[in-house]
Design a protein around this motif. Structure first.
Motif, PDB file in Angstrom:
ATOM      1  N   LYS A 190     -13.107 -20.799   4.433  1.00  0.00           N
ATOM      2  CA  LYS A 190     -12.478 -21.134   3.160  1.00  0.00           C
ATOM      3  C   LYS A 190     -11.260 -22.032   3.371  1.00  0.00           C
ATOM      4  O   LYS A 190     -11.045 -22.989   2.612  1.00  0.00           O
ATOM      5  CB  LYS A 190     -12.073 -19.852   2.434  1.00  0.00           C
ATOM      6  CG  LYS A 190     -13.251 -18.999   1.984  1.00  0.00           C
ATOM      7  CD  LYS A 190     -12.785 -17.725   1.315  1.00  0.00           C
ATOM      8  CE  LYS A 190     -13.975 -16.850   0.903  1.00  0.00           C
ATOM      9  NZ  LYS A 190     -13.555 -15.578   0.266  1.00  0.00           N
ATOM     10  N   LEU A 191     -10.469 -21.723   4.397  1.00  0.00           N
ATOM     11  CA  LEU A 191      -9.315 -22.566   4.703  1.00  0.00           C
ATOM     12  C   LEU A 191      -9.764 -23.972   5.090  1.00  0.00           C
ATOM     13  O   LEU A 191      -9.158 -24.970   4.685  1.00  0.00           O
ATOM     14  CB  LEU A 191      -8.502 -21.943   5.841  1.00  0.00           C
ATOM     15  CG  LEU A 191      -7.695 -20.690   5.498  1.00  0.00           C
ATOM     16  CD1 LEU A 191      -7.114 -20.070   6.768  1.00  0.00           C
ATOM     17  CD2 LEU A 191      -6.569 -21.029   4.526  1.00  0.00           C
ATOM     18  N   SER A 193     -12.540 -25.593   4.259  1.00  0.00           N
ATOM     19  CA  SER A 193     -13.088 -26.348   3.120  1.00  0.00           C
ATOM     20  C   SER A 193     -12.009 -26.793   2.146  1.00  0.00           C
ATOM     21  O   SER A 193     -12.148 -27.833   1.492  1.00  0.00           O
ATOM     22  CB  SER A 193     -14.139 -25.503   2.383  1.00  0.00           C
ATOM     23  OG  SER A 193     -13.544 -24.322   1.866  1.00  0.00           O
ATOM     24  N   SER A 194     -10.918 -26.045   2.052  1.00  0.00           N
ATOM     25  CA  SER A 194      -9.898 -26.365   1.050  1.00  0.00           C
ATOM     26  C   SER A 194      -8.724 -27.167   1.612  1.00  0.00           C
ATOM     27  O   SER A 194      -8.124 -27.973   0.887  1.00  0.00           O
ATOM     28  CB  SER A 194      -9.367 -25.080   0.413  1.00  0.00           C
ATOM     29  OG  SER A 194      -8.770 -24.247   1.390  1.00  0.00           O
ATOM     30  N   LYS A 195      -8.374 -27.006   2.904  1.00  0.00           N
ATOM     31  CA  LYS A 195      -7.166 -27.622   3.443  1.00  0.00           C
ATOM     32  C   LYS A 195      -7.417 -28.696   4.496  1.00  0.00           C
ATOM     33  O   LYS A 195      -6.537 -29.524   4.732  1.00  0.00           O
ATOM     34  CB  LYS A 195      -6.263 -26.538   4.055  1.00  0.00           C
ATOM     35  CG  LYS A 195      -5.834 -25.459   3.094  1.00  0.00           C
ATOM     36  CD  LYS A 195      -4.942 -26.006   1.987  1.00  0.00           C
ATOM     37  CE  LYS A 195      -3.578 -26.418   2.506  1.00  0.00           C
ATOM     38  NZ  LYS A 195      -2.690 -26.863   1.399  1.00  0.00           N
ATOM     39  N   SER A 197      -9.423 -31.326   4.652  1.00  0.00           N
ATOM     40  CA  SER A 197      -9.445 -32.691   4.136  1.00  0.00           C
ATOM     41  C   SER A 197      -8.042 -33.174   3.802  1.00  0.00           C
ATOM     42  O   SER A 197      -7.676 -34.327   4.076  1.00  0.00           O
ATOM     43  CB  SER A 197     -10.338 -32.755   2.892  1.00  0.00           C
ATOM     44  OG  SER A 197     -10.297 -34.018   2.293  1.00  0.00           O
ATOM     45  N   GLU A 198      -7.250 -32.290   3.221  1.00  0.00           N
ATOM     46  CA  GLU A 198      -5.877 -32.659   2.839  1.00  0.00           C
ATOM     47  C   GLU A 198      -5.010 -32.947   4.054  1.00  0.00           C
ATOM     48  O   GLU A 198      -4.218 -33.897   4.041  1.00  0.00           O
ATOM     49  CB  GLU A 198      -5.279 -31.518   2.011  1.00  0.00           C
ATOM     50  CG  GLU A 198      -3.806 -31.658   1.716  1.00  0.00           C
ATOM     51  CD  GLU A 198      -3.211 -30.390   1.120  1.00  0.00           C
ATOM     52  OE1 GLU A 198      -1.993 -30.204   1.232  1.00  0.00           O
ATOM     53  OE2 GLU A 198      -3.988 -29.589   0.551  1.00  0.00           O
TER      54      GLU A 198
END
Length: 596
Positions: A190-191, A193-195, A197-198
């Motif tokens: 989850k980390l 997939s969400s962070k 790319s950023e």
């Protein structure tokens, strides 16, 4: 079985006594045999065995700190096994696997030295996520001030490898029913997939894209390609005669390299695909004659081509089947190479057609092409590479205005997906903007956009609609001279605001409008407009009065016919001048009717 570390069998029991990951309730006194039994059981339960093929693959890796890390981390070994399961049948992929392992090994080495994280299983714990981000940035050379990477592709590759390792650990946790590890890996996903790319991917992709800005075109020139063709043909003939007379590894290698380069250049094939061509593929090439029913749909020349060339099918990118066409002299050279393999030291177990003597590998097509491109005398030898040659034929094929099914055939032969072919092998973007979009912009500036209604960018011809070169364009007639002069003056004043242009001189030149009855013009200066005489106007109106009345544009063929018929009255006018005159008169007449 607790820390998943790799130890020599005889020293494993010593480590188990002081293992920091050992649970408190585990028994203190365990004999050496018992310890080995527990380790073996844990290895078979938590993960699959590391095959001998993987150890053999790792055995040839350069011995340094990175290779030591790779061979002693269980998660990296499991990643190696995963790669080997997919690509173990293809020895040419082994170097790729080693590169991927060394990339992740460099990351683990940085984690150990700077962040006190000693295994990748520990690195993918959610609590260490930001430390992992920092380690990836350091390995990839991230600059915090410019937000750029020295190796942006490495940052992207490490992200894919870490995600794969997390999946491997997650599967192992599911098999061992380790709820804590299952929850930990789910959280990391989850980390990620969400962070990720950023924090990593976005900056890396921006760095890659910015490096392509203003990148010049690298398409080879036709003269250079012809020069390379001729040089390869001469070199191949000399090498063929040399090997025919004397069978030696040197003469064999010379003929292999020239033939390999010739096939790559002729077929515009990827160098790696041709280099890996199997001996079996060449021996089983399609040698059947042309089917009679199929021949009915081909011209006589196309039928001769079918009987002239041989076709060999090989494995291309992503397992796609692609074809290689061989001319008779290429087939003769390859047949000679096959017959002299044993005499020149090529091992029977080497299945490559372009095999190296005394080893199991093959010659690299890109190396051969690079060497011959430098020797052939081309003006730009650096452009004569397989990728540029493929883009060259795919780009120039657009000039032929191929139909969709014909474009599909070209893409299929080159081994392209049709979408990739259209996205990456079209005319260069800079050329498209200069040649097509600029026509639209100039038409808008000239105010003749309404006349182009219903036309596509390809249908718009600059010489039809827009007078690009003022020195070649004919002067306006009396009716629209005033409008053209004012427009020219306005544009020149604007241009002078940003450059050191003599505005007054250009305005005076643009304002030189002669009466139509003037017949003597002398020798006009370059850039000065030549006025139309009454005789010239009468001659043109005789042929194009209906065009002007209807607002229809004249073609170059019609203008050339008019010039020939009215010779010598229109001797000093080009076909382009006549087209511009018809267009200007049509626009002028349209303006008059609108004003009324």
């Amino acid at each position: 079985m607790y820390c998943m570390g790799m130890f020599v069998r005889r020293d494993l029991w010593r480590h188990l006594r002081r293992c920091p990951s050992k649970p408190r309730d585990a028994g203190e006194e365990q004999g050496r045999t018992r310890v080995l039994g527990l380790a073996t059981m844990a290895e078979s339960t938590f993960s699959q065995q590391i095959s001998q093929g993987v150890w053999k693959l790792l055995g040839v890796m350069k011995h340094d700190d990175i290779s030591v890390v790779v061979k002693n981390d269980w998660s990296i070994l499991q990643l190696a096994q995963s790669f080997f399961n997919k690509h173990g049948h293809d020895p040419t992929k082994f170097e790729y696997i080693r590169q991927k392992l060394r990339e992740i090994g460099r990351l683990l080495l940085t984690l150990r030295r700077e962040f006190s994280i000693y295994s990748l299983e520990e690195a993918v714990k959610p609590a260490y996520f930001y430390r992992l981000i920092q380690a990836v940035q350091r390995v990839s050379g991230y600059d915090e001030e410019s937000h750029c990477y020295q190796s942006p592709s490495l940052a992207l590759k490490l992200g894919h490898s870490l995600n794969k390792i997390c999946e491997i650990i997650h599967c192992r946790a599911l098999m061992s029913e380790d709820k804590e590890l299952i929850s930990s890996t789910d959280t990391f996903k989850k980390l990620y997939s969400s962070k990720w790319s950023e924090l990593i991917s976005h900056s890396a992709l921006v760095t890659l894209n910015e490096a392509k800005f203003n990148k010049p075109s690298t398409l080879p020139f036709t003269k250079d390609v012809q020069c390379l063709h001729q040089f390869l043909e001469k070199s191949a003939h000399a090498a063929f005669e040399k090997l025919k007379e004397t069978a030696s590894p040197q003469s064999y290698a010379e003929l292999v390299k020239t033939t390999l380069a010739r096939i790559i250049v002729f077929n515009r094939r990827r160098a790696g695909e041709v280099s890996k061509m199997l001996l079996k593929s060449f021996q089983e090439r399609d040698s059947t004659s042309l089917h009679d029913d199929v021949a009915l749909g081909l011209s006589r020349f196309e039928q001769k081509l079918c009987s002239h060339f041989s076709r060999v099918e090989i494995r291309g990118k992503r397992g796609r089947k692609v074809a290689v066409l061989l001319s008779p002299d290429m087939v003769d050279a390859l047949t000679l190479l096959v017959s002299r393999r044993s005499e020149c030291g090529v091992q029977d177990t080497n299945g490559f057609l372009f095999a190296r003597p005394h080893c199991q590998s093959h010659y690299r097509g890109q190396d051969s092409l690079r060497a011959y491109a430098s020797e052939c005398g081309a003006q730009n030898p650096e452009f004569l590479r397989s990728t540029q040659l493929r883009k060259h034929v795919a780009t120039l094929s657009q000039i032929l205005n191929l139909k969709n099914n014909e474009l599909d055939q070209v893409a299929d032969f080159l081994g392209h997906d049709i979408r990739v072919h259209r996205d990456y092998y079209r005319l260069p973007e800079a050329t498209t903007q200069l040649a097509k979009i600029s026509k639209l912009l100039i038409a808008m500036e000239k105010g003749c956009l309404p006349d182009l209604q219903g036309k596509s960018l390809d249908d718009i011809e600059i010489e039809d609609e827009i007078s690009v070169n003022d020195s070649e364009a004919s002067g306006p007639d009396e009716s629209d001279a005033e409008d053209d002069v004012s427009a020219s003056s306005s544009r020149l004043v604007n241009a002078a605001a940003s450059s050191d242009v003599d505005v007054q001189m250009h305005i005076e030149t643009a304002a030189e409008v002669c009466p139509e009855n003037e017949t003597e013009i002398g020798n006009p200066r370059k850039g000065q407009k030549v006025c139309w005489s009454t005789a010239e106007v009468t001659a043109v109106m005789k042929h194009f009065k209906s065009h002007i009345t209807k607002g229809k544009l004249a073609t170059l063929t019609e203008c050339q016919q008019c010039k020939t018929a009215e010779d010598p009255v229109l001797a000093r006018r080009t076909a382009q001048n006549i087209r511009d005159f018809v267009r200007n008169r049509g626009i002028s007449m349209k303006r008059k009717s609108q004003n009324k």
